[in-house]
Design a protein around this motif. Structure first.
Motif, short mmCIF file in Angstrom:
data_model
loop_
_atom_site.label_atom_id
_atom_site.label_comp_id
_atom_site.label_asym_id
_atom_site.label_seq_id
_atom_site.Cartn_x
_atom_site.Cartn_y
_atom_site.Cartn_z
N CYS A 64 28.06 36.66 -0.07
CA CYS A 64 27.84 37.64 -1.13
C CYS A 64 26.36 37.96 -1.33
N ALA A 65 26.11 39.20 -1.69
CA ALA A 65 24.78 39.60 -2.12
C ALA A 65 24.51 39.03 -3.51
N PRO A 66 23.24 38.94 -3.91
CA PRO A 66 22.91 38.40 -5.25
C PRO A 66 23.54 39.23 -6.37
N SER A 67 24.00 38.53 -7.39
CA SER A 67 24.57 39.19 -8.56
C SER A 67 24.29 38.33 -9.79
N VAL A 68 24.52 38.91 -10.94
CA VAL A 68 24.32 38.21 -12.21
C VAL A 68 25.68 38.05 -12.86
N ASP A 69 26.13 36.81 -13.02
CA ASP A 69 27.46 36.56 -13.58
C ASP A 69 27.39 36.50 -15.09
N LEU A 70 28.29 37.24 -15.74
CA LEU A 70 28.29 37.36 -17.19
C LEU A 70 29.29 36.42 -17.86
N GLY A 71 30.06 35.65 -17.09
CA GLY A 71 31.13 34.84 -17.65
C GLY A 71 30.69 33.48 -18.11
N ALA A 72 31.66 32.71 -18.59
CA ALA A 72 31.45 31.33 -19.03
C ALA A 72 32.63 30.50 -18.57
N TYR A 73 32.35 29.32 -18.03
CA TYR A 73 33.42 28.44 -17.60
C TYR A 73 34.24 27.97 -18.80
N GLY A 74 35.51 27.67 -18.53
CA GLY A 74 36.36 27.11 -19.56
C GLY A 74 36.90 28.12 -20.56
N THR A 75 36.84 29.41 -20.23
CA THR A 75 37.27 30.43 -21.19
C THR A 75 38.44 31.28 -20.70
N CYS A 76 38.95 31.00 -19.51
CA CYS A 76 40.07 31.77 -18.99
C CYS A 76 41.38 31.22 -19.54
N LEU A 77 42.28 32.11 -19.95
CA LEU A 77 43.51 31.70 -20.62
C LEU A 77 44.74 31.76 -19.71
N HIS A 78 44.56 32.04 -18.43
CA HIS A 78 45.72 32.12 -17.54
C HIS A 78 46.38 30.76 -17.33
N GLY A 79 45.58 29.68 -17.33
CA GLY A 79 46.14 28.34 -17.19
C GLY A 79 46.59 27.97 -15.80
N CYS A 80 46.06 28.59 -14.76
CA CYS A 80 46.45 28.27 -13.38
C CYS A 80 46.07 26.83 -13.05
#
Length: 309
Positions: free
Chosen positions: A239-255
């Motif tokens: 991948c090319a460089p990018s800036v990730d806006l997310g935060a770990y531990g916040t997804c609600l899918h529960g996979c």
């Protein structure tokens, strides 16, 4: 600058309002995942963002706002796997997701919606034969709506092995991975879809098997990142460089196989700490937080500061 939204959580599924508000207000803050009280303040002012890569299993909540609300180039990494419960308990049923995929393709274009069949794993229910049967059906349905399918095999992260005990995983032998990858490639090619591998540098795949660049600079020529690699990602990632806006531990899918969420019981806590009006995805800047302005055009110097993010 290219935004990644997001490898760390399903931002389109759960936090679309927050993301759109951040784009409208022209500013976002991101907590350093290794140093929670260190917040990067990132300008999203007009002219600073060259494109956005969305990652999602259910981008339906975001699609009505695309592309007019953003006015910039977007691509979508759409994970479409057939497992269902108990492996993927929180995502809509397959036919609804297929409808969403086709809608996303109509909005963004087939070249900008990439299908991820990821991760590939084996259980008594999901045998090699079952994968082949389902993959064939999905390829037939998605033909013309995408030109690329990204595959990868299950990796174990902290917490993954314990959660996966509930489904009695079967071993994935290297020769099985090799055969499956080649067969998927042949099936997909019959329908005009190229099969690529994501971060599979372990020798499981045949020599010359194409690798994906999920943050693909060819889709964002204004960013000028054709010869740069994101050194903050795993070995083998192109991948090319990018800036990730997310935060770990916040997804609600529960996979069960998720690498980004280690403690599912805390998810309700994160829900309570999400404020669509906050510059942070969860919580708000506090007196103990150190806020650092982040001036970026994804230069080599800045990429060094991002390593480990």
């Amino acid at each position: 600058m290219i935004l990644s939204a997001s490898r760390r959580t399903d931002l389109p599924a759960f936090y679309s309002d927050w993301f759109l508000r951040r784009m409208e207000e022209g500013m976002v803050m991101v907590r350093d995942p290794h140093h929670p009280h260190l917040c990067r303040r990132i300008s999203l002012a007009k002219g600073t963002v060259d494109g956005v890569v969305f990652w999602s299993k259910n981008p339906a909540p975001l699609l009505p706002a695309l592309p007019l609300s953003l006015g910039i180039d977007c691509s979508l990494q759409f994970t479409l796997t057939p497992y269902g419960s108990p492996l993927e308990p929180g995502i809509p049923e397959l036919n609804r997701r297929l409808d969403t995929f086709r809608l996303a393709s109509d909005i963004l274009g087939a070249g900008r919606v990439i299908w991820r069949y990821d991760p590939i794993l084996l259980t008594k229910r999901w045998t090699v034969e079952e994968h082949l049967k389902v993959f064939q059906k999905l390829v037939q349905v998605l033909a013309g709506y995408t030109y690329q399918c990204v595959i990868s095999f299950l990796d174990f992260y902290p917490g993954t092995a314990q959660r996966m005990k509930a489904v009695e995983l079967l071993p994935l032998a290297p020769e099985t991975c090799l055969w499956l990858a080649k067969t998927f490639q042949q099936i997909a090619a019959e329908y005009g879809i190229q099969c690529r591998a994501c971060c599979e540098s372990s020798g499981l795949l045949p020599s010359g098997f194409p690798s994906s660049r999920c943050v693909d600079p060819d889709l964002f020529p204004k960013a000028g990142l054709f010869h740069q690699r994101d050194r903050g990602q795993r070995p083998g990632c192109g991948c090319a460089p990018s800036v990730d806006l997310g935060a770990y531990g916040t997804c609600l899918h529960g996979c069960l196989y998720c690498y980004a969420t280690h403690n599912f019981p805390t998810l309700k806590h994160w829900q309570r700490n999400h404020d669509p009006a906050s510059p942070l995805l969860w919580g708000k800047p506090g007196p103990n937080d150190q806020i650092i302005p982040w001036e970026d055009r994804c230069s080599d110097q800045n990429q060094l500061r991002l390593e480990g993010w």
